[in-house]
Design a protein around this motif. Structure first.
Motif, mmCIF file in Angstrom:
data_model
loop_
_atom_site.group_PDB
_atom_site.id
_atom_site.type_symbol
_atom_site.label_atom_id
_atom_site.label_comp_id
_atom_site.label_asym_id
_atom_site.label_seq_id
_atom_site.Cartn_x
_atom_site.Cartn_y
_atom_site.Cartn_z
ATOM 1 N N PHE B 211 0.897 -0.887 0.178
ATOM 2 C CA PHE B 211 -0.322 0.011 -0.210
ATOM 3 C C PHE B 211 0.512 0.308 0.435
ATOM 4 O O PHE B 211 1.713 1.400 1.155
ATOM 5 C CB PHE B 211 -0.623 0.169 1.686
ATOM 6 N N ILE B 212 0.569 1.503 -1.298
ATOM 7 C CA ILE B 212 1.745 3.237 -1.233
ATOM 8 C C ILE B 212 0.885 4.112 -0.445
ATOM 9 O O ILE B 212 0.076 4.511 -1.506
ATOM 10 C CB ILE B 212 2.174 3.344 -2.678
ATOM 11 N N SER B 213 1.317 5.281 0.036
ATOM 12 C CA SER B 213 0.744 6.337 -0.268
ATOM 13 C C SER B 213 1.366 7.177 1.374
ATOM 14 O O SER B 213 2.843 7.518 0.926
ATOM 15 C CB SER B 213 -0.612 6.216 1.412
ATOM 16 N N HIS B 214 0.843 8.649 1.284
ATOM 17 C CA HIS B 214 1.402 9.758 1.718
ATOM 18 C C HIS B 214 1.398 9.976 2.835
ATOM 19 O O HIS B 214 1.238 10.880 4.030
ATOM 20 C CB HIS B 214 1.738 10.904 0.872
ATOM 21 N N ASP B 215 -0.226 9.429 2.524
ATOM 22 C CA ASP B 215 -0.729 9.098 4.189
ATOM 23 C C ASP B 215 -0.334 8.744 5.787
ATOM 24 O O ASP B 215 -1.074 7.687 5.574
ATOM 25 C CB ASP B 215 -2.380 9.706 3.627
ATOM 26 N N LEU B 216 0.121 8.858 6.103
ATOM 27 C CA LEU B 216 0.602 8.249 7.261
ATOM 28 C C LEU B 216 -0.372 7.783 8.791
ATOM 29 O O LEU B 216 -0.754 6.490 8.834
ATOM 30 C CB LEU B 216 1.571 8.927 8.577
ATOM 31 N N ASP B 221 -3.178 2.836 10.873
ATOM 32 C CA ASP B 221 -4.978 2.685 11.087
ATOM 33 C C ASP B 221 -4.595 0.922 10.483
ATOM 34 O O ASP B 221 -5.556 -0.265 10.851
ATOM 35 C CB ASP B 221 -5.994 2.737 10.537
ATOM 36 N N ARG B 222 -4.402 0.767 9.262
ATOM 37 C CA ARG B 222 -4.898 -0.671 8.137
ATOM 38 C C ARG B 222 -3.592 -1.220 7.755
ATOM 39 O O ARG B 222 -3.138 -2.704 7.082
ATOM 40 C CB ARG B 222 -5.103 0.205 6.851
ATOM 41 N N CYS B 223 -2.090 -0.394 7.769
ATOM 42 C CA CYS B 223 -0.824 -1.933 7.522
ATOM 43 C C CYS B 223 -0.370 -2.229 8.636
ATOM 44 O O CYS B 223 -0.462 -1.877 9.726
ATOM 45 C CB CYS B 223 0.341 -0.379 6.978
ATOM 46 N N ASN B 224 0.086 -3.965 7.984
ATOM 47 C CA ASN B 224 1.067 -4.026 9.198
ATOM 48 C C ASN B 224 2.252 -3.375 9.733
ATOM 49 O O ASN B 224 2.836 -3.956 10.711
ATOM 50 C CB ASN B 224 1.047 -5.807 8.494
ATOM 51 N N ARG B 225 3.093 -3.505 8.268
ATOM 52 C CA ARG B 225 3.952 -2.839 8.753
ATOM 53 C C ARG B 225 4.051 -1.466 7.613
ATOM 54 O O ARG B 225 3.603 -1.720 6.637
ATOM 55 C CB ARG B 225 5.611 -3.306 8.312
ATOM 56 N N VAL B 226 4.900 -0.262 8.243
ATOM 57 C CA VAL B 226 5.079 0.573 7.176
ATOM 58 C C VAL B 226 5.755 0.962 6.842
ATOM 59 O O VAL B 226 7.462 0.838 8.011
ATOM 60 C CB VAL B 226 3.866 2.197 7.962
ATOM 61 N N GLU B 236 12.944 4.195 7.752
ATOM 62 C CA GLU B 236 11.990 3.515 9.642
ATOM 63 C C GLU B 236 10.987 2.142 8.996
ATOM 64 O O GLU B 236 10.428 2.301 7.741
ATOM 65 C CB GLU B 236 11.856 4.344 10.032
ATOM 66 N N ILE B 237 11.373 1.021 9.297
ATOM 67 C CA ILE B 237 10.104 0.070 8.804
ATOM 68 C C ILE B 237 9.838 -0.038 10.596
ATOM 69 O O ILE B 237 10.033 -0.421 11.202
ATOM 70 C CB ILE B 237 10.831 -1.145 8.124
ATOM 71 N N VAL B 238 8.337 0.348 10.543
ATOM 72 C CA VAL B 238 8.205 0.414 11.862
ATOM 73 C C VAL B 238 6.984 -0.206 11.649
ATOM 74 O O VAL B 238 5.885 -0.371 11.097
ATOM 75 C CB VAL B 238 7.701 1.439 12.572
ATOM 76 N N PRO B 239 6.021 -1.753 12.518
ATOM 77 C CA PRO B 239 4.730 -1.795 12.684
ATOM 78 C C PRO B 239 3.424 -0.977 12.890
ATOM 79 O O PRO B 239 3.647 0.821 13.310
ATOM 80 C CB PRO B 239 4.964 -2.741 14.055
ATOM 81 N N GLY B 240 2.472 -0.741 11.484
ATOM 82 C CA GLY B 240 1.502 0.989 11.840
ATOM 83 C C GLY B 240 1.250 0.533 12.787
ATOM 84 O O GLY B 240 0.605 1.974 13.358
ATOM 85 N N ARG B 241 0.686 -0.148 12.973
ATOM 86 C CA ARG B 241 -0.257 0.099 15.250
ATOM 87 C C ARG B 241 0.717 0.701 16.330
ATOM 88 O O ARG B 241 1.006 1.814 16.395
ATOM 89 C CB ARG B 241 -0.839 -1.130 15.557
ATOM 90 N N HIS B 242 2.699 0.910 15.814
ATOM 91 C CA HIS B 242 3.525 1.516 16.417
ATOM 92 C C HIS B 242 3.376 2.814 16.059
ATOM 93 O O HIS B 242 4.696 3.624 17.021
ATOM 94 C CB HIS B 242 4.774 0.448 16.455
ATOM 95 N N LEU B 243 3.395 3.238 15.133
ATOM 96 C CA LEU B 243 3.766 3.783 13.835
ATOM 97 C C LEU B 243 3.724 5.495 14.592
ATOM 98 O O LEU B 243 4.659 6.123 15.071
ATOM 99 C CB LEU B 243 3.424 3.843 12.340
ATOM 100 N N MET B 244 2.501 5.442 14.980
ATOM 101 C CA MET B 244 2.274 7.056 15.859
ATOM 102 C C MET B 244 3.144 7.527 16.988
ATOM 103 O O MET B 244 3.323 8.649 17.573
ATOM 104 C CB MET B 244 1.107 7.538 16.328
#
Lengths: 270, 326
Positions: B211-216, B221-226, B236-244
């Protein structure tokens, strides 16, 4: 509004000439080859609507038969050069690189020649005949289609729907003819109508120079050439074929103008 | 969530030469990708974030084999990418499909919906009757009226067009779907519907999604990893739920700080926003690419490019001298 009317006039003229050409054997009042040496250069009369030429043949009948040659050559040459030109333009624009460079240099060479001069040279080599005139005009004609199509292909080949077609796993051939061609066709159709007019003039020019039809065959250009010798004594012999050429060329240009306006995205929605 | 990797990208670089002169000699290079390492795990939604021009779409095109990488290696199911050519390509495209950002340019305006979608099957010699029934079924899946088949793309709204693009991609039952900014051309209410649809289809079709996007916000919310990209490198590679909460690279922090906060009382005026411009990809800065704009940069950042190192056991990686555990 005015432009629109011109388009209709264009269509009416083309259809009239087309019908005249198609039905020539039935509607022409006289045999176009019939010699009446006692009735040379008679001006228009009630018996002969547009008068008689140096051989006493009926000019109106000859014009009808001449329309067959002019329109056939015009449409056939444009069809052939269009088909060749579009295909080469698609290949050149789609593949790019060395193929494109090579093909475009060939196009440049052909465009650098004065068109009619090259046609004259070709016909001189091949021998004068209607068929060879068509070959010569096709050799000249395809380049303008190639140029046009190539430019159009370059402008759309990076669109997402072309990329999507590439990632569908289909062949390049299919992408070119199913996805690219229909989207670049509008300007090509406009170009084709203008080309028909150009080819009719070119065929007339070549016939005028004696490089087209065999002597005696009714062709507008050849008739013009025959009239040249008696221009001062019997102007009607050259005026009517000249008028026919002018009308048909004008009509195709009107149609071309109309189609161009129609395909112009700015006026499309009105 | 530790499935096998469907795609492994190893040190992929891509540059575009600028040529000039009669001999077309190379005068300069636009360095778009400068060593990307990323793997896409089967069954996951992997997010790829970054500003415009950072190379996200170039990477997507390389993964779709629309562009060839200048160097580096990509493995698809463990097999080298460069081996996929000729007939193998058609098979590859049954496994990997893509949806594009702009639904107004991704559908051929001269084809009807049934041909846009059905063509995918037709070129694979699927019989006409089966083609029609599969198109009907997928229209149901993407919640589009079945009478749409005889319409042209211009008769649909942006959201509906994006659904058609999704149907075209999914009708071959791909395993991996590359979604290049699939909702950024749509308005907010439509965005949600398309995202929900994608999530639903992910389960129905067993999809792996890049999923390519510029909207963090959306990715958290939706990605397993970002994976966050800057100037053609993943920082940086970070699990989506930890990103914020745990996004830690100075660039990622700056991005997170620039997300507008709706509640004025929660706004923090001391937040540092990112300054300066993205460097010219013709002349890349030495060391870490972010150092000219980084508020915390030290001397080492200007000299040495930081490697990607794991921060913890949860799959959080960062490429930064200051954040790397000692």
């Amino acid at each position: 509004m005015f432009k629109n009317k011109l388009v209709y006039i264009g269509w009416v003229i083309v259809i009239l000439f087309g019908l005249g050409a198609l039905l020539a054997p039935w509607i022409s009042p006289y045999d176009p080859y019939e010699l009446r040496l006692s009735e040379q250069l008679i001006p228009p009369s009630s018996k002969h609507l547009l008068g008689q030429d140096a051989n006493g043949s009926d000019i109106f009948s000859r014009l009808l038969y001449g329309a067959r040659i002019s329109l056939t050559v015009g449409l056939l040459v444009v069809f052939l050069s269009g088909t060749i030109g579009i295909t080469i333009g698609l290949i050149s624009g789609y593949y790019g690189g060395v193929i494109d460079t090579g093909l475009m240099r060939v196009v440049d060479i052909l465009l650098a020649f004065p068109g009619l001069l090259l046609a004259i040279a070709l016909v001189a080599v091949l021998g004068p005949s209607v068929f060879n005139v068509m070959i010569a005009l096709t050799v000249l004609g395809w380049v303008s289609f190639t140029r046009l199509v190539r430019g159009q292909v370059l402008s759309i080949k990076e669109r997402d729907y072309i990329l999507a077609a590439k990632t569908s796993g289909q062949s390049d051939f299919r992408i070119m003819f199913v996805h690219i061609l229909p989207n670049v066709l509008s300007p090509v159709i406009v170009q084709a109508t203008f080309s028909v007019a150009g080819v009719i003039i070119a065929e007339s020019s070549l016939s005028f120079l004696g490089l087209g039809v065999s002597p005696g065959t009714p062709s507008w250009g050849a008739m013009l050439s025959e009239g040249k010798q008696v221009l001062l004594d019997a102007p009607h012999v050259s005026i009517f074929p000249g008028l026919a050429i002018m009308l048909v060329v004008l009509a195709f240009n009107f149609i071309g103008d109309g189609l161009r306006d129609r395909f112009d995205p700015k006026t499309e929605k009105s | 969530m530790d499935g096998p990797n469907i795609i492994e990208i190893k040190n992929v670089k891509k540059y575009f030469p600028i040529t000039g002169g009669v001999l077309k000699t190379e005068k300069a290079r636009i360095n778009v990708l400068n060593g990307v390492d990323l793997s896409i795990t089967e069954g996951e939604i992997t997010g790829l974030a970054g500003e415009s021009g950072c190379g996200k779409s170039t990477l997507a095109k390389i993964l779709m084999k629309l562009l060839a990488p200048s160097s580096g290696e990509i493995l698809f199911d463990g097999k080298p990418f460069s081996d996929i050519r000729g007939k193998g390509k058609r098979l590859f495209y049954e496994n990997v499909q893509m949806i594009f950002q702009d639904p107004y340019s991704s559908l051929n305006p001269r084809l009807k919906v049934k041909d846009i979608i059905g063509e995918m099957l037709r070129i694979r010699n699927v019989p006409g009757a089966e083609e029609r029934s599969r198109v009907r079924k997928i229209l149901y899946d993407i919640k589009l009226d079945k009478n749409s088949v005889n319409k042209y793309p211009h008769e649909f709204s942006g959201g509906q067009r994006q659904r058609i693009a999704i149907a075209r991609a999914l009708i071959v039952n791909p395993r991996l779907l590359i979604a290049d900014e699939p909702v950024s051309a749509l308005d907010l209410s439509t965005q949600d519907k398309i995202l929900e649809l994608l999530e639903e289809l992910k389960h129905k079709y067993n999809l792996t999604i890049l999923f390519i996007s510029h909207d963090l916000n959306l990715m958290a919310d939706r990605c397993n990893r970002v994976a966050v990209m800057y100037l053609g490198r993943i920082v940086e590679i970070v699990p989506g739920r930890h990103l914020m909460k745990s996004g830690t690279h100075p660039y990622v922090k700056a991005l997170l700080n620039s997300i507008p906060v709706s509640d004025p009382s929660k706004r923090d005026n001391r937040k540092k926003l990112i300054t300066g411009e993205v460097p010219d990809p013709e002349n890349l800065p030495g060391g870490c690419y972010f150092n000219p704009r980084c508020p915390e940069a030290i001397l080492r950042c200007r000299i040495e490019q930081p490697p990607m190192v794991p921060l913890n056991e949860k799959g959080h990686y960062v490429s930064c001298h200051l954040r790397a555990p000692a």
